[in-house]
Design an enzyme around this catalytic site. Structure first.
Site, PDB file in Angstrom:
ATOM      1  CG  ASP A   1      54.483 -59.661  55.861  1.00  0.00           C
ATOM      2  OD1 ASP A   1      54.495 -58.436  56.025  1.00  0.00           O
ATOM      3  OD2 ASP A   1      55.360 -60.288  55.227  1.00  0.00           O
TER       4      ASP A   1
ATOM      5  CE1 TYR B   1      58.886 -69.855  56.873  1.00  0.00           C
ATOM      6  CE2 TYR B   1      57.276 -70.409  55.203  1.00  0.00           C
ATOM      7  CZ  TYR B   1      57.594 -69.812  56.402  1.00  0.00           C
ATOM      8  OH  TYR B   1      56.626 -69.181  57.127  1.00  0.00           O
TER       9      TYR B   1
END
Lengths: 88, 376
Positions: free
Chosen positions: B238, B123
């Site tokens: 994930d 991010y």
């Protein structure tokens, strides 16, 4: 381990009966005919969880997602006999 | 019971429950009580990726072209995802590791958390590309009321379990008064807190991420913010694995395949577990309302997104024996599946714009007018 070369009949409850296509996964064989949920297509997410009512399947990759004893993951298996399934 | 980093009791780890048995001593994986966690570790490690491998430089141009309402959607989502992974990057370690009793689960939790830290770092990678200084974005995460509301609900089950575990480790079972507040610590209560916490984590991995995933992929459907979408695809892969692990833990308990007391608790707390899930569904719908408050985006609006949350919730809840409480039968966002399929994630370096694969990180794009002043 058996080879994925046969084309057994797959009876889908409340839908039509379709034929498994050799060298494809069960998911690949049936998704052209019925709407079935999937995500990973590799056996680890469990999105395609399906009830196996009759018959037997074999896995080509180890299924990691949680499934009940009477459930299969079509994305990574193929039938080794004629089968009856129910899509949730 | 006091925690020890190397338990000197010569116990048989194959006979330990997943949680609240003896602390783990030897980290050995040649034998496992629950093989699934070893398999999940291997799978997760095979997924290893680095945010810097994904070229997000084109997103900066795309971002400038977005409308104000679309910018709000994009940035708010990133803030929320940053919050979720900030929590997930540390909490499983702090809450679960001190009470885990089998080595394969201990290592799974560490592997899982480690991947959440990769997500957090990605991010920063995305935001640093969009803004020279992303500080104001990060600062808003602890000020934005909409995000804080969610943070409180997610972290409370973790915090509750962590505090009770600390009391149990230092003072043992019994009634303890700390700063005027009375806390009853029994093994049963600890296990209940663990059960509720695991359900809350499961709901987080199962649906909380999906509203923002849907928005990201809706941009990608319009060929916008594709670098970001590539990263979120890796994250979604994930998260799917993490979800599988919490589903396994919950089902191992419920089916009596681990600690028999946890099977009783699963039965006893089924109503609460369902409520945790339904609350998460409601909050995600509210979040969809917040995202689209200044206007929708092409291909996605609040109603469709809320339907998708219900659709996903049905699937996720039935996977842990909580039934399918919502009426929706068909997937309202069928294109989501393409982005969540692992076939579309793993790409050879030469087929994608992995920046570390480019020599000297030179811009790979060559236009025909670059040869304009070339004479032979």
């Amino acid at each position: 381990m058996s080879k994925n070369t046969s084309s057994f009949m797959v009876e889908i409850k409340h839908h039509k009966t379709v034929q498994h296509q050799p060298n494809k996964t069960l998911l690949e064989s049936i998704e052209q005919h019925v709407e079935i949920q999937y995500h990973c297509r590799e056996g680890y997410c469990g999105a395609c969880r399906t009830k196996l009512l009759k018959g037997e399947v074999e896995y080509q990759t180890d299924p990691l997602a949680f499934i009940e004893d009477d459930e299969i993951l079509p994305c990574c298996c193929f039938p080794i006999s004629p089968i009856n399934i129910e899509i949730s | 019971m006091k925690y020890t980093t190397f338990n000197q009791v010569n116990n048989n780890p194959l006979l330990e429950p997943m949680f609240f048995g003896n602390p783990v001593n030897v980290a050995r994986y040649d034998q496992q009580k629950h093989h699934i966690f070893e398999k999940l570790i291997e799978k997760q490690i095979s997924f290893f990726w680095r945010p810097e491998e994904v070229d997000v430089s084109k997103d900066r141009v795309d971002f400038q072209k977005l409308s104000d309402s679309e910018k709000h959607i994009f940035i708010s989502n990133l803030k929320y995802q940053t919050l979720l992974d900030s929590i997930q990057g540390r909490s499983p370690n702090i809450a679960f590791l001190p009470i885990i009793s089998i080595p394969e689960l201990e290592t799974w939790v560490e592997t899982w958390s480690f991947f959440e830290t990769i997500h957090s770092r990605s991010y920063t990678h995305i935001l640093r590309n969009l803004f020279g200084d992303p500080s104001s974005i990060f600062d808003d995460i602890v000020e934005n009321e909409e995000i804080k509301k969610r943070a409180a609900d997610i972290s409370k089950y973790y915090d509750d379990l962590i505090f009770a575990t600390q009391l149990w480790q230092t003072l043992g079972e019994g009634t303890h008064t700390i700063k005027g507040e009375t806390h009853v610590i029994t093994m049963r209560e600890l296990k209940k807190k663990l059960y509720l916490c695991m359900n809350s984590v499961n709901a987080l991995e199962a649906i909380r991420f999906y509203v923002s995933f849907a928005c990201t992929f809706a941009f990608a459907e319009r060929e916008l913010m594709e670098g970001n979408s590539k990263i979120i695809r890796l994250i979604a892969r994930d998260e799917n694995l993490h979800l599988t692990s919490t589903q396994h833990v919950l089902n191992l308990w419920a089916k009596g395949k681990d600690d028999p007391e946890m099977a009783e608790i699963a039965e006893e707390c089924k109503e609460q577990a369902t409520q945790i899930f339904l609350n998460a569904v409601e909050q995600e719908k509210e979040w969809a309302g917040f995202l689209f408050q200044h206007g929708s985006m092409i291909g996605l609006n609040k109603e469709i997104l809320c339907q998708y949350v219900e659709f996903i919730a049905n699937h996720r809840m039935s996977a842990i024996g909580l039934g399918q409480p919502f009426d929706i039968k068909n997937n309202p966002l069928p294109w989501m599946n393409n982005y969540l399929s692992s076939d579309n994630v793993q790409v050879a370096p030469q087929e994608s714009e992995i920046s570390s694969y480019l020599v000297g990180q030179i811009d790979s794009e060559v236009n025909s007018d670059d040869f304009g002043d070339f004479d032979l």
